[in-house]
Design an enzyme around this catalytic site. Structure first.
Site, PDB file in Angstrom:
ATOM      1  N   ASP A 209     -11.469   0.741  -0.751  1.00 18.86           N
ATOM      2  CA  ASP A 209     -11.763   2.145  -0.460  1.00 18.86           C
ATOM      3  C   ASP A 209     -12.831   2.727  -1.383  1.00 18.86           C
ATOM      4  O   ASP A 209     -13.320   3.833  -1.127  1.00 18.86           O
ATOM      5  CB  ASP A 209     -10.495   2.990  -0.586  1.00 18.86           C
ATOM      6  CG  ASP A 209      -9.565   2.822   0.599  1.00 18.86           C
ATOM      7  OD1 ASP A 209     -10.048   2.472   1.691  1.00 18.86           O
ATOM      8  OD2 ASP A 209      -8.351   3.037   0.434  1.00 18.86           O
TER       9      ASP A 209
ATOM     10  N   GLU B  71       0.668  -0.595  -4.957  1.00 19.31           N
ATOM     11  CA  GLU B  71      -0.451   0.336  -5.040  1.00 19.31           C
ATOM     12  C   GLU B  71       0.123   1.676  -5.454  1.00 19.31           C
ATOM     13  O   GLU B  71       0.756   2.378  -4.660  1.00 19.31           O
ATOM     14  CB  GLU B  71      -1.158   0.410  -3.688  1.00 19.31           C
ATOM     15  CG  GLU B  71      -2.444   1.234  -3.702  1.00 19.31           C
ATOM     16  CD  GLU B  71      -2.216   2.674  -3.303  1.00 19.31           C
ATOM     17  OE1 GLU B  71      -2.534   3.561  -4.132  1.00 19.31           O
ATOM     18  OE2 GLU B  71      -1.728   2.915  -2.196  1.00 19.31           O
TER      19      GLU B  71
ATOM     20  N   ASP C  81       0.831  -1.195   0.000  1.00 18.04           N
ATOM     21  CA  ASP C  81       0.000   0.000   0.000  1.00 18.04           C
ATOM     22  C   ASP C  81       0.871   1.254   0.000  1.00 18.04           C
ATOM     23  O   ASP C  81       1.911   1.307   0.660  1.00 18.04           O
ATOM     24  CB  ASP C  81      -0.889  -0.038   1.250  1.00 18.04           C
ATOM     25  CG  ASP C  81      -2.033   0.954   1.185  1.00 18.04           C
ATOM     26  OD1 ASP C  81      -2.747   0.967   0.176  1.00 18.04           O
ATOM     27  OD2 ASP C  81      -2.225   1.693   2.168  1.00 18.04           O
TER      28      ASP C  81
END
Length: 495
Positions: free
Chosen positions: A394, A341, A294
């Site tokens: 998200d 990401e 991430d």
């Protein structure tokens, strides 16, 4: 074609994004095995999860008490009973939430009771020596168990603890003391989590399903990692952050996002040969077949905000370790099955780091239809060495996203994809599968064609996230056959 450095592998594949807490029974037990069977039936190759560490009071997988430990809330009572550590499988606690939401407070209280019973039976059976052997193979365990025991005892974050608890090396834990008993209980929880996890992973591997994890770049301040290694973070002498993480103002937020995690002192990590990172990734690859990292752009440069600032506006970009960290990781651990990401504010330098390392990036279809024809997430602009998602944890569900779009935006989507928009969920799933991206991952909510009520996380909201779970009855008839047929059509069916 040779396998790109760091790529999980070169075959075209498809998978489903589902956190274990979203299973009908939110743990690692038989429902997890049943989900793996569903993946096989649907022609899938992988199960993508969110981070599986012990969460904070807001239940966020991205704010774990440890970068190494597993979440005891995922331990299956059913499997404890089958191994003789419970007299019977207790009924689930009464929930005070809607049917398709996890009641986290009730579940925590329920788990605490059954895990204490299981530990008592484990100790009475004379099996404590297993914990010593497990600790010897997992060097992080002792520090985490001590942290977790003190955290539960005090109910306070570590920077409020007494001076004698300021650092693990300062703490005496006499044999037979109440503190030692709690440390042993925490060691037991990790031993059982690991045992159940290996059962799940072995079942998946036998059926050709890879488990993909998620690795947040930052760790929570209230974690064993920061407590035990304050020198690796930008903290003052009292353990208070000097700078915290976030992202700058952009089109989505006039004041940016102030995440609040302590930021790394990369010079300190370099002096130790990035040992903490090596052990972190070693643990991750022992648990998962591949991991998504991430906020990868933070390794090139991270937005550091003065800790006293209430917004992210006063931050600045501070260089990260760049390729050097990953060179050390590869030298220690071999080929790194990593997906990065690379969403948000991505510069040429970030793209250059990603491409130099050879890691697949991400493309999110919900982000593809704004900004004109140069948008890299448009299907015609996607690249092979990437992973395409309809949406992430998200995002809203695809149906919820579509229903919230203004008509002008819907027109762009219909025109770009050549669709009428009457079945937008299947249109986006089909688009993802037909993409040139090597891997396509669909959130389970889109497999079920659910609306915004099934959204997993709203980043701007602290409470009310992470609780969604599904029922098997929600799967539309013929859905697994349709996914399998689509995987076959698009060259994503496992060999």
């Amino acid at each position: 074609m040779p396998r790109p450095a760091g790529s999980p592998d070169s075959a075209r594949k498809a998978g489903i994004l589902l956190h274990p807490t979203s299973l009908p029974s939110p743990d690692l037990g038989s429902e997890g095995l049943r989900f793996i069977d569903f993946l096989v039936e649907a022609g899938q190759s992988l199960w993508q999860m969110l981070p599986v560490g012990p969460t904070d009071a807001h239940n966020s997988p991205y704010a774990a008490r440890s970068a190494f430990a597993g979440d005891p809330m995922l331990i299956s009572a059913e499997w404890l009973a089958s191994s003789g550590l419970l007299a019977a499988v207790p009924p689930p606690p009464p929930a005070h939430t809607p049917p398709h939401m996890v009641d986290f407070p009730a579940r925590r209280a329920h788990q605490e009771k059954i895990l204490r019973e299981a530990y008592g039976r484990f100790a009475a059976a004379g099996r404590m020596g297993h914990l010593d052997a497990f600790e010897a193979a997992h060097p992080w365990l002792r520090t985490y168990a001590l942290f977790a025991a003190l955290r539960d005892r005090t109910g306070e974050p570590w920077w409020h603890w007494k001076e004698e608890h300021a650092h693990p090396e300062c703490i005496a834990v006499p044999d037979g003391s109440p503190l030692q008993a709690e440390v042993d209980f925490q060691r037991f929880l990790q031993f059982v989590f690991d045992d159940q996890w290996r059962r799940l992973k072995e079942y998946a591997g036998e059926r050709g399903i890879q488990l993909w994890g998620d690795l947040p770049i930052f760790v929570d301040r209230d974690s064993a990692d920061v407590w035990a290694n304050p020198h690796l973070y930008k903290l003052d002498g009292q353990g208070n952050p000097i700078s915290v993480s976030g992202v700058p103002p952009d089109a989505f937020s006039e004041t940016g996002q102030r995440w609040g995690n302590p930021v790394y002192d990369w010079d300190a990590h370099a002096r130790e040969g990035y040992r903490w990172w090596v052990e972190r990734l070693r643990t991750a690859f022992d648990r998962f077949d591949a991991v998504r990292i991430d906020h990868f752009r933070g390794f090139e440069a991270a937005w550091e905000i003065p800790a006293g600032d209430e917004t992210a506006m006063g931050g600045r970009w501070v260089p990260g370790p760049g390729a050097r960290l990953f060179e050390v990781l590869a030298a220690e651990l071999g080929a790194l099955p990593i997906v990065v990401e690379d969403l948000g504010i991505i510069t040429d330098e970030v793209r250059g780091l990603r491409d130099t390392l050879g890691y697949p990036g991400m493309a999110v279809l919900q982000f593809a239809f704004e900004g004109g024809g140069g948008n890299p997430y448009l299907p015609r602009n996607q690249v092979e060495n990437s992973v395409v998602f309809t949406g992430t944890h998200d995002n809203d569900t695809t149906l919820g996203w579509w229903e919230s779009l203004p008509e002008s935006h819907r027109h762009v989507v219909r025109t770009e994809l050549g669709i009428d928009g009457s079945d937008i969920v299947d249109d986006l799933v089909r688009t993802a599968y037909r993409s040139s991206a090597r891997t396509a991952i669909i959130p389970m909510q889109d497999v079920l064609k659910l609306g915004g009520e099934a959204r997993m996380n709203q980043p701007a909201r602290i409470d009310g996230n992470w609780g969604w779970r599904f029922d098997w009855e929600q799967i539309p008839p013929g859905r697994s056959a349709w996914l399998r047929s689509l995987a076959m059509e698009c060259g994503r069916l496992p060999a």
